[in-house]
Design a protein around this motif. Structure first.
Motif, PDB file in Angstrom:
ATOM      1  N   TYR A   8       0.851  -1.188   0.000  1.00 50.04           N
ATOM      2  CA  TYR A   8       0.000   0.000   0.000  1.00 50.04           C
ATOM      3  C   TYR A   8       0.884   1.234   0.000  1.00 50.04           C
ATOM      4  O   TYR A   8       1.938   1.262   0.650  1.00 50.04           O
ATOM      5  CB  TYR A   8      -0.876  -0.010   1.264  1.00 50.04           C
ATOM      6  CG  TYR A   8      -1.523   1.311   1.571  1.00 50.04           C
ATOM      7  CD1 TYR A   8      -2.707   1.688   0.942  1.00 50.04           C
ATOM      8  CD2 TYR A   8      -0.948   2.189   2.476  1.00 50.04           C
ATOM      9  CE1 TYR A   8      -3.297   2.908   1.212  1.00 50.04           C
ATOM     10  CE2 TYR A   8      -1.530   3.414   2.752  1.00 50.04           C
ATOM     11  CZ  TYR A   8      -2.713   3.769   2.122  1.00 50.04           C
ATOM     12  OH  TYR A   8      -3.287   4.976   2.384  1.00 50.04           O
TER      13      TYR A   8
ATOM     14  N   SER B 125       0.568   5.654   0.405  1.00 45.47           N
ATOM     15  CA  SER B 125      -0.340   6.692   0.870  1.00 45.47           C
ATOM     16  C   SER B 125      -0.530   7.841  -0.117  1.00 45.47           C
ATOM     17  O   SER B 125      -1.453   8.629   0.041  1.00 45.47           O
ATOM     18  CB  SER B 125       0.153   7.255   2.206  1.00 45.47           C
ATOM     19  OG  SER B 125       1.385   7.938   2.035  1.00 45.47           O
TER      20      SER B 125
ATOM     21  N   ASN C  75      -3.492   6.482  -1.983  1.00 47.72           N
ATOM     22  CA  ASN C  75      -4.240   5.471  -1.225  1.00 47.72           C
ATOM     23  C   ASN C  75      -4.542   4.256  -2.086  1.00 47.72           C
ATOM     24  O   ASN C  75      -5.685   3.852  -2.257  1.00 47.72           O
ATOM     25  CB  ASN C  75      -5.535   6.064  -0.663  1.00 47.72           C
ATOM     26  CG  ASN C  75      -5.257   7.149   0.343  1.00 47.72           C
ATOM     27  OD1 ASN C  75      -4.463   6.971   1.249  1.00 47.72           O
ATOM     28  ND2 ASN C  75      -5.894   8.301   0.159  1.00 47.72           N
TER      29      ASN C  75
ATOM     30  N   THR D  92       5.659   9.981   0.209  1.00 51.75           N
ATOM     31  CA  THR D  92       4.665   8.966   0.554  1.00 51.75           C
ATOM     32  C   THR D  92       5.197   7.995   1.599  1.00 51.75           C
ATOM     33  O   THR D  92       6.399   7.821   1.762  1.00 51.75           O
ATOM     34  CB  THR D  92       4.240   8.184  -0.718  1.00 51.75           C
ATOM     35  OG1 THR D  92       3.141   7.342  -0.392  1.00 51.75           O
ATOM     36  CG2 THR D  92       5.367   7.340  -1.267  1.00 51.75           C
TER      37      THR D  92
END
Length: 172
Positions: free
Chosen positions: A40, A42, A45, A161
Motif C-alpha cells: 500500500y 499513501s 491510497n 509517501t
C-alpha cells in the motif's frame, strides 16, 4: 523553533543508534534472493505490486533493488524503481532479521485527466527522484524461502509517501 531542533536531534540520534547497532549485524555474504511483493502507498491510497532482489555484499550490508507499480486510484498511477541498502541485524539464534534501509528512488507518476462525458484519457507524466528511509523484518522459513515485511518513507517533491509491503522470495 526549539521543538524542530529537538525533532532533528532525535532523528540524528536514531540514525546514529541504527548505525551503531549495525556493528552487530549479520547478512549472509553472497546470498541472493529474488521475489515478489505487494503493499500500500499513501500518495494515492492505492495498492502496489513489484519484484525485488537482494544480494549480501558483505556480512553487514545488502543491496536491494526493487521495481514496482502503484495501481491507478484517484486518477494517478506510477512506475517505480528503488535502489536500497539494507543493514541487517540478526534477532536471536534463528534466521529472523530486522534491517534499517536507506536508498534512492525513481518514480514516473501519471495523472489522468478525465473530463465528464469525454472518453479521451489525457495523461500528464511527472518524473521524480527521491530518497527512501525505513526498515523491515524478514525471516527465512526454509533454506530457500524468505518472507519479509517492510515500511518506508519516500521523500520527494509533491509525491512524498509512506509505503508498506509484504513479500516472499526464493533464496539461492
Amino acid at each position: 523553533m526549539a521543538s524542530s531542533h529537538l525533532s532533528i536531534g532525535r532523528l540524528l540520534v536514531t540514525v546514529l543508534a541504527m548505525l551503531i547497532a549495525s556493528v552487530a549485524a549479520y547478512a549472509q555474504k553472497g546470498e541472493a534472493t529474488f521475489g515478489a511483493q505487494a503493499g500500500y502507498t499513501s500518495t494515492n491510497n492505492s495498492g502496489t505490486a513489484g519484484l525485488f532482489f537482494q544480494y549480501g555484499l558483505t556480512d553487514f550490508l545488502r543491496i536491494a533493488p526493487e521495481v514496482g507499480c502503484v495501481f491507478r486510484h484517484q486518477d494517478e498511477d506510477a512506475f517505480t524503481v528503488d535502489a536500497n541498502f539494507h543493514f541487517p541485524i540478526r534477532l536471536g539464534p534463528n534466521s529472523a532479521q530486522f534491517y534499517p534501509l536507506m536508498g534512492v528512488n525513481y518514480s514516473s507518476w501519471t495523472l489522468h485527466d478525465m473530463e465528464p462525458g469525454n472518453t479521451d484519457d489525457v495523461s500528464t507524466r511527472s518524473t521524480k527522484f527521491g530518497l527512501n528511509m525505513g526498515g523491515g523484518f524478514q525471516i527465512k522459513t526454509s533454506p530457500t524461502l524468505k518472507l519479509k515485511l517492510e515500511a518506508k518513507y519516500l521523500l520527494m517533491s509533491h509525491y512524498s509517501t509512506f509505503a508498506i509491503s509484504a513479500g516472499i522470495g526464493y533464496c539461492f
